[in-house]
Design an enzyme around this catalytic site. Sequence first.
Site, PDB file in Angstrom:
ATOM      1  N   ASP A  66     -26.469 -47.311  -3.438  1.00  0.00           N
ATOM      2  CA  ASP A  66     -25.419 -48.265  -3.110  1.00  0.00           C
ATOM      3  C   ASP A  66     -25.208 -49.138  -4.352  1.00  0.00           C
ATOM      4  O   ASP A  66     -25.982 -49.105  -5.308  1.00  0.00           O
ATOM      5  CB  ASP A  66     -25.779 -49.091  -1.868  1.00  0.00           C
ATOM      6  CG  ASP A  66     -24.516 -49.670  -1.229  1.00  0.00           C
ATOM      7  OD1 ASP A  66     -23.449 -49.602  -1.864  1.00  0.00           O
ATOM      8  OD2 ASP A  66     -24.594 -50.200  -0.111  1.00  0.00           O
TER       9      ASP A  66
HETATM   10  C1  BGC Z   1     -21.384 -51.109   0.224  1.00  0.00           C
HETATM   11  C2  BGC Z   1     -21.126 -49.636   0.409  1.00  0.00           C
HETATM   12  C3  BGC Z   1     -19.879 -49.242  -0.341  1.00  0.00           C
HETATM   13  C4  BGC Z   1     -20.050 -49.610  -1.789  1.00  0.00           C
HETATM   14  C5  BGC Z   1     -18.886 -49.198  -2.642  1.00  0.00           C
HETATM   15  C6  BGC Z   1     -21.348 -51.531  -1.224  1.00  0.00           C
HETATM   16  O1  BGC Z   1     -21.377 -52.907  -1.375  1.00  0.00           O
HETATM   17  O2  BGC Z   1     -22.629 -51.448   0.802  1.00  0.00           O
HETATM   18  O3  BGC Z   1     -21.030 -49.334   1.766  1.00  0.00           O
HETATM   19  O4  BGC Z   1     -19.630 -47.886  -0.161  1.00  0.00           O
HETATM   20  O5  BGC Z   1     -20.210 -51.009  -1.886  1.00  0.00           O
HETATM   21  O6  BGC Z   1     -17.768 -49.926  -2.402  1.00  0.00           O
END
Ligand code: BGC
Length: 743
Positions: A292
């Site tokens: 993530d």
């Molecule tokens: C989130 C993810 C997301 C990623 C990209 C993160 O902050 O937890 O779910 O896919 O950002 O945008």
Amino acid sequence: MRHIKFIVPALVLLLVLSAFVWQRPKQIQYNPDPIEKRVDSLLALMTLEEKIGQMTLYTTDWGSTGPTIREGYTEDIRKGRCGALFNSHTVQFTRELQRIAVEETRLKIPLMFGYDVIHGYKTIFPIPLGEAASWDMEAIEKSARIAAAEAAAAGLHWTFAPMVDVSRDPRWGRVMEGAGEDTWLGCRIAEARVRGFQGKGIGNTDAVLACVKHFAAYGAPIGGREYNTVDMSERYFREYYLPPYAAAVKAGAATVMTSFNDYDGVPASGNRYLLTDILRKELGFRGFVVTDYTSMNEMVTHGVVVNEKEAGELSLHAGVDMDMQGAIYQRFLGQSVKDGKASVAEIDESVRRILRLKFALGLFENPYKFCDEAREKRVVFSAENRDAARDVARKSVVLLKNDKNALPLAKSANIAVIGPLADNKADLIGNWSGAGDGNACVSLLEGIKKVCLGEVTFTEGCEVEGTTRGGFLRAIENAKKADVIVVAIGEKAMMSGEAAARAEIGLPGVQEEMVKGLAALGKPVVVVLMNGRPLAIPDLDKRATAIVEAWWLGTETGNALADILFGDYNPSGKLPMTFPQSVGQVPIFYNEKNTGRPFDPNSKWTGKYIDMPNAPLYPFGYGLSYTTFEYSDPKPNKTAFKKGEPIRISVTVRNSGKRAGEEVAQLYVRDLVGSVTRPVRELKGFRKIMLNPGEAKTVEFILNDEDLSFYRRDMSFGSEPGDFEIMVGGNSMDTKKVRVTVL
Ligand code: BGC
């Protein structure tokens, strides 16, 4: 040494041949797995820096979904330092970035473009928690299918969905992105969404790679506070949290995203037990794992490594193939190899996993395969897609209360439409709304006006947040002149979702106070709730005549709600998550254990609160209809079964009301005695059936050995003989039961 003059030309020849092989796939006729061969050939040409580049994912400046820790990306593409980008979409934009990759880099390896297409790309469907309330797997799959088709038409290859994190805590804002509190329902929805996103297969121009997230147990932060520690027993994890990820992997999800939290003391992005032992070895996952957003870097802050270089090494060993936005692999992995702290073999394995999918997408044959303006124009936000969004939206609505059959409304009624969300558009598409445009939404007021033949007035009355009561007076004046009051209240889109945990989960601001004033007029008050999580609203429940849970329904909100409010569509949604009476009851969920002292109103020494009931406001699986349904007693095909023999349960459901309607008949199981304690009920099946007034249908459920299985005392997975209670009904707390024995 004397062979050197042969070795060098031989190596050159090999390199030329391998390049030939990966660039001209059609000529490989003898290879049973051309992608594998092409990946290996390409890998043989790559420098270490180029390999690490493929393991690096950066955001563009088109959106921000996390803290900004670095800027720029075009130079990274040019230098082969980044192999994938996110927050990059539209044919025009992705084509230009792709052009840099395939025209200006040494090896011309195409880029892969990702985006958070969570509940629609441009045509926005209900938030996933809302869709889960439809209990309609076809509708959920279709919604993901359309989202994928639009995304792929807009140049995208990859969506960061589905989020399959089970959550039993409505304080956690991200419950809006998941399927709610139940593991079994969560599995079915995870499968449906993966099928929807990946369609008939990766490489089709209407499909995108799915990314199951967030692995693992992200939905259980202590106190519901975003990004908080997760601590649970392995038994609890395997039984309630792991299955939806496993189901998504089994359904073929191409990629997996790690989570921000630690699990058993080790942050997920460095947790080899999760990412390799469970995910790859046990679940057989063959795609690639992405972190993530900067979660690799955050392992320094977690305090498990001293610096980012070590974080990268920990991630690589754990099984992380791609670094999202952290730039750790790019900055440090080369040095780690030199220091002997990371091996080229591990890196090669990760690069292989990534390249395989780029080949499968068909990007080497045609890097602009997803860059077709005509297709983009035709597919994105088409009238057909909007119709589908309207249908899924209607299916996602849950009727929570309907005293005196206040609903449906007569089309001739004079209606006072009141509330900060009634003529709102921007919030209706909810959080994580992709490329959705709030202005293109149909507001509730617009939807009502299209259908209502009576007089429709509108006033906001108050804001969602804040304490201004200046609008109350006008709201009351309008209400006095109307036959019925429709109030749209709830949360603003940014109040649920990532980084939106709430410690109080009532209605914000003075919205409830406004309803109190309106209810005092004695006219029917229909509350339309728009929110991303279960709310604790016991007072509202007492005051409102009817309550419609509308979540954030997306682009077609107003049309879908008008269909429901005026009875052109009979609501059939059922809650995928318990609504508590108070935040003090949280975590609250239907499949609890019996304990040694279950609640007994006549005994002080039993499990209860002294200041409020144990019961929720609305239980899991609950939802009303404009008609009523009656259930027969569930009937098993016999009462004693051999272990492994399917148990067939039939039940007759009758529409006892005056309108046609759909009912979700739910089946729950209780294992009365196990080697470890078992929940008092667990969902193991459901059927959605349409019934005309007076009509009855008999439905059959089949329970297999797996449905009775759990992690036994020795942690082996299987069933145990004994007595089972089987319950069937219209919600988790209102069921009829029968007992069977497994010998
Ligand atoms: C989130 C993810 C997301 C990623 C990209 C993160 O902050 O937890 O779910 O896919 O950002 O945008």
